[in-house]
Write an enzyme that holds these catalytic residues in place. Structure first.
Site, short mmCIF file in Angstrom:
data_model
loop_
_atom_site.label_atom_id
_atom_site.label_comp_id
_atom_site.label_asym_id
_atom_site.label_seq_id
_atom_site.Cartn_x
_atom_site.Cartn_y
_atom_site.Cartn_z
N ASN A 1 8.62 6.22 -0.36
CA ASN A 1 8.17 5.65 0.91
C ASN A 1 8.91 6.36 2.06
OD1 ASN A 1 8.27 3.96 3.27
ND2 ASN A 1 7.41 2.30 2.05
N ASP B 1 8.51 5.83 5.40
CA ASP B 1 8.44 5.11 6.68
C ASP B 1 9.66 5.35 7.57
OD1 ASP B 1 6.10 4.00 5.75
OD2 ASP B 1 6.93 1.99 5.44
N HIS B 2 10.85 5.35 6.93
CA HIS B 2 12.05 5.36 7.77
C HIS B 2 12.44 6.74 8.26
CE1 HIS B 2 12.14 1.19 7.63
NE2 HIS B 2 12.21 1.15 6.32
N ARG C 1 13.69 8.79 19.15
CA ARG C 1 13.75 9.74 20.26
C ARG C 1 12.37 10.10 20.81
NH1 ARG C 1 18.82 12.30 21.14
NH2 ARG C 1 20.24 10.56 20.86
N HIS D 1 3.41 3.02 5.31
CA HIS D 1 2.86 1.75 5.82
C HIS D 1 2.50 1.91 7.29
CE1 HIS D 1 3.68 -2.90 6.25
NE2 HIS D 1 2.48 -2.55 6.68
N ARG E 1 1.76 0.11 10.20
CA ARG E 1 1.83 -1.28 10.68
C ARG E 1 0.99 -1.45 11.92
NH1 ARG E 1 6.54 -4.05 8.27
NH2 ARG E 1 5.95 -5.76 9.62
N ARG F 1 5.24 0.80 14.48
CA ARG F 1 6.68 0.96 14.79
C ARG F 1 7.29 2.18 14.09
NH1 ARG F 1 9.28 -4.14 11.58
NH2 ARG F 1 7.74 -5.23 12.82
N HIS F 2 6.73 2.59 12.95
CA HIS F 2 7.25 3.83 12.34
C HIS F 2 6.11 4.83 12.11
CE1 HIS F 2 6.44 1.34 8.83
NE2 HIS F 2 7.58 0.68 8.89
N GLU G 1 -0.13 1.79 2.59
CA GLU G 1 0.20 0.37 2.71
C GLU G 1 -0.42 -0.18 3.96
OE1 GLU G 1 4.11 -1.50 2.72
OE2 GLU G 1 4.70 0.15 1.43
N THR H 1 11.02 -6.09 7.79
CA THR H 1 10.32 -5.37 6.73
C THR H 1 9.42 -6.38 6.05
OG1 THR H 1 10.62 -4.02 4.73
CG2 THR H 1 12.23 -5.77 5.08
N THR H 2 8.64 -5.91 5.05
CA THR H 2 7.72 -6.82 4.36
C THR H 2 8.54 -7.84 3.58
OG1 THR H 2 6.30 -4.89 4.15
CG2 THR H 2 5.65 -6.84 2.92
N GLU I 1 1.69 -4.68 -7.23
CA GLU I 1 3.08 -4.24 -7.11
C GLU I 1 3.92 -5.51 -6.98
OE1 GLU I 1 3.94 -1.04 -4.39
OE2 GLU I 1 5.98 -1.79 -4.08
N HIS J 1 10.64 -2.60 -3.56
CA HIS J 1 11.30 -3.22 -2.42
C HIS J 1 12.80 -3.39 -2.68
CE1 HIS J 1 10.74 -4.84 1.61
NE2 HIS J 1 11.91 -5.40 1.37
N GLY J 2 13.56 -2.63 -1.91
CA GLY J 2 15.02 -2.77 -1.94
C GLY J 2 15.69 -2.13 -3.13
N GLY K 1 11.92 3.38 -0.78
CA GLY K 1 12.02 4.04 0.51
C GLY K 1 13.38 3.94 1.17
N HIS K 2 13.73 2.76 1.64
CA HIS K 2 14.88 2.60 2.52
C HIS K 2 16.16 3.18 1.93
CE1 HIS K 2 18.18 0.36 4.52
NE2 HIS K 2 17.46 0.60 5.59
N1 PXP Z 1 6.55 -1.27 -1.71
C1 PXP Z 1 6.05 -1.97 -0.69
C2 PXP Z 1 4.73 -2.60 -0.88
C3 PXP Z 1 6.73 -2.07 0.54
O1 PXP Z 1 6.22 -2.79 1.55
C4 PXP Z 1 7.95 -1.38 0.69
C5 PXP Z 1 8.67 -1.43 2.00
O2 PXP Z 1 7.91 -0.88 3.00
C6 PXP Z 1 8.42 -0.65 -0.39
C7 PXP Z 1 7.73 -0.62 -1.59
C8 PXP Z 1 9.70 0.12 -0.32
O3 PXP Z 1 10.74 -0.77 -0.11
P1 PXP Z 1 12.17 -0.17 0.29
O4 PXP Z 1 11.96 0.60 1.55
O5 PXP Z 1 12.99 -1.38 0.47
O6 PXP Z 1 12.59 0.70 -0.85
#
Ligand code: PXP
Length: 246
Positions: free
Chosen positions: A11, A13-14, A22, A47, A49, A53-54, A74, A104-105, A155, A194-195, A216-217
Site C-alpha cells: 500500500n 498511500d503514505h 509539500r 486508497h 479517499r 488526502r493522500h 481501495e 485511517t480505516t 480482506e 491493517h497495521g 502499507g504504513h
Molecule cells: N488493507 C486495507 C483494506 C486498508 O484500508 C489498509 C490501510 O489503508 C491496509 C490494508 C494497509 O494497512 P497499513 O497501512 O496499516 O499497513
C-alpha cells in the site's frame, strides 16, 4: 518456492501523504509502486479517499498505466468511486468503510447492515469485470454475507489483533484463524491487512488459508528508518563537494 506463498500487496498511500505535505511531486507514489514491483511485490494497493488526502485521481490513472502487477483499488461504496472503478477497471476493488474524520480505516465494512445497498453496488463492479473484495472484521456473519453478496474475496481487518497485547492478542488471532478457516470452507478467497509489521506478521502468515496481505504504513515508516542514515551521508557528501568549489 512454496505453493502456499502469500502474495504481498504494498500500500503506497503514505508516500502520497509525504508528497502532499509539500504540495509538489516528490516523493512520487507511482515511482514507489515501481520500486515495490521491482522488489517483488505481487500487487499495489492505493486508497482514493473522498477527501483525496493522500492518493489523487491522477495517481490511480498513472498506476494503471505504469505498473504491471495488479492494482487493488481501495474505495468507499459511493457513486463517485463506482464510476471511477468502472472507467479504469483495476484488477480488483476493495470496498472499505470510510469516515471523513478518521485517521485511517478504523474497522471493517458492515456488510450485514448494508446488505441491500452493497448488492447492487457489487453487481455493477462485477458486471464491469472488476473483481470485488470486501474489507471486514473477522466475524462469521460478515463473512457469510460477503459470500452471499457475490464478492470474490474478503480482506480481514487485522487492526484489533495488532493493537491488542498478551492474552487479548491471542483471542484476536483466534478470531482471524476462525474467520480464515470459515472463508475457505465456503470457497471465499481470504486476505488480511491493517497495521501488520515485523512483530505481528509471522503469526498471521502461519494461518494457511490467507492468500494475500496488504501492508502499507509500516513498510513506508520502516523505509524511512532504514534509508535515513544513507540519505544523510549522501547529503553531507554533496555539501562538502560544493564547498570544495568555493
Ligand atoms: N488493507 C486495507 C483494506 C486498508 O484500508 C489498509 C490501510 O489503508 C491496509 C490494508 C494497509 O494497512 P497499513 O497501512 O496499516 O499497513
Amino acid at each position: 518456492m512454496s505453493i502456499n506463498r502469500i502474495r504481498l500487496g504494498v500500500n503506497i498511500d503514505h508516500v502520497a501523504t509525504v508528497r502532499n505535505a509539500r504540495g509538489g511531486f516528490y516523493p512520487d507514489p507511482v515511482s514507489a509502486a515501481l520500486l515495490a514491483q521491482k522488489a517483488g511485490a505481487d500487487g499495489i494497493t492505493a486508497h482514493l479517499r473522498e477527501d483525496r488526502r493522500h492518493i489523487k485521481d491522477s495517481d490511480i490513472e498513472r498506476l494503471m498505466a505504469e505498473i504491471s502487477i495488479p492494482l487493488n483499488f481501495e474505495m468507499a461504496a459511493t457513486d463517485e468511486m463506482l464510476a471511477i472503478a468502472i472507467r479504469l477497471k483495476p484488477a480488483s476493488a476493495c470496498i472499505v468503510p470510510e469516515k471523513r474524520e478518521e485517521l485511517t480505516t478504523e474497522g471493517g465494512l458492515d456488510v450485514v447492515g448494508n446488505y441491500e445497498n452493497l448488492k447492487g453496488f457489487i453487481a455493477k463492479l462485477n458486471n464491469a469485470g472488476v473483481s470485488v473484495s470486501l474489507f471486514i472484521d473477522p466475524d462469521l456473519a460478515q463473512i457469510k454475507a460477503s459470500k452471499e453478496l457475490g464478492a470474490d474475496k474478503i480482506e480481514l481487518h487485522t487492526g484489533s489483533y495488532v493493537d491488542a497485547s498478551g492474552e487479548e492478542r491471542m483471542v484476536e488471532l483466534e478470531r482471524l484463524r476462525a474467520g480464515a478457516k470459515y472463508s475457505n470452507e465456503i470457497d471465499l478467497e481470504v486476505h488480511a491487512g491493517h497495521g501488520l509489521n515485523y512483530e505481528t506478521v509471522r503469526d498471521v502468515a502461519a494461518i494457511k488459508q490467507f492468500t494475500e496481505f496488504n501492508i502499507g504504513h509500516f513498510l513506508i515508516g520502516e523505509a524511512i528508518m532504514v534509508g535515513l542514515e544513507n540519505t544523510i551521508i549522501k547529503m553531507r557528501q554533496l555539501m562538502d563537494e560544493g564547498r570544495e568549489n568555493c
